[in-house]
Design an enzyme around this catalytic site. Structure first.
Site: not given
Length: 148
Positions: A78-80
């Site tokens: 989950q790079f966000t």
């Protein structure tokens, strides 16, 4: 590294309507990797998560670890979690690690989890995923290794 840990009764990740990972009771871990993260960072984060006491004991107190309930883990990249919303209305993700390094450390983190948890499922790094869960509690914890 940043992680959102959700206690779940069940969770799954689908890609193009196909389930690629699913678990029963345990943790859904959304994992973000930043520029300065290393294998040591991953070990530190998993060590903390593994020892967390987030599940209810027989008296209804949060005293039980994942191992104590024989729980499973679903890890989703989950790079966000590294979104920066200070300027304007469109998030910037420049604080997230480059994809190759993020994937390497994501896979390393998953390998650490597999060393101590019998059932571990994952999403697919970089894919558009639909994540479904039944949150238990609901109980959600956010961790950032910069503050551990």
């Amino acid at each position: 590294m940043r992680a959102v840990i959700q206690c779940v009764n069940e969770a799954r990740v689908d890609i193009d309507s196909e389930t690629v990972g699913a678990i029963g009771p345990g943790y859904l871990i959304l994992l973000g990797v930043g520029h300065d993260d290393t294998e040591e960072t991953a070990r530190k984060l998993w060590s903390k998560i593994e020892r967390l006491r987030l599940f209810d004991d027989e008296e209804g107190k949060t005293n039980l670890t994942l191992a104590a309930i024989n729980g499973s883990v679903l890890v989703v990249s989950q790079f966000t979690l590294y979104a920066n919303c200070k300027k304007g209305n469109r998030p910037s993700f420049t604080d997230a690690a480059a994809p190759d390094e993020a994937n390497r450390l994501y896979e390393y983190f998953v390998s650490l989890v597999r060393e101590s948890v019998p059932t571990v499922a994952t999403g697919r790094f970089g894919a558009m995923m639909d994540v479904s869960l039944t949150n238990h509690g609901p109980f959600t914890i956010c961790l950032d290794t910069d503050s551990l």
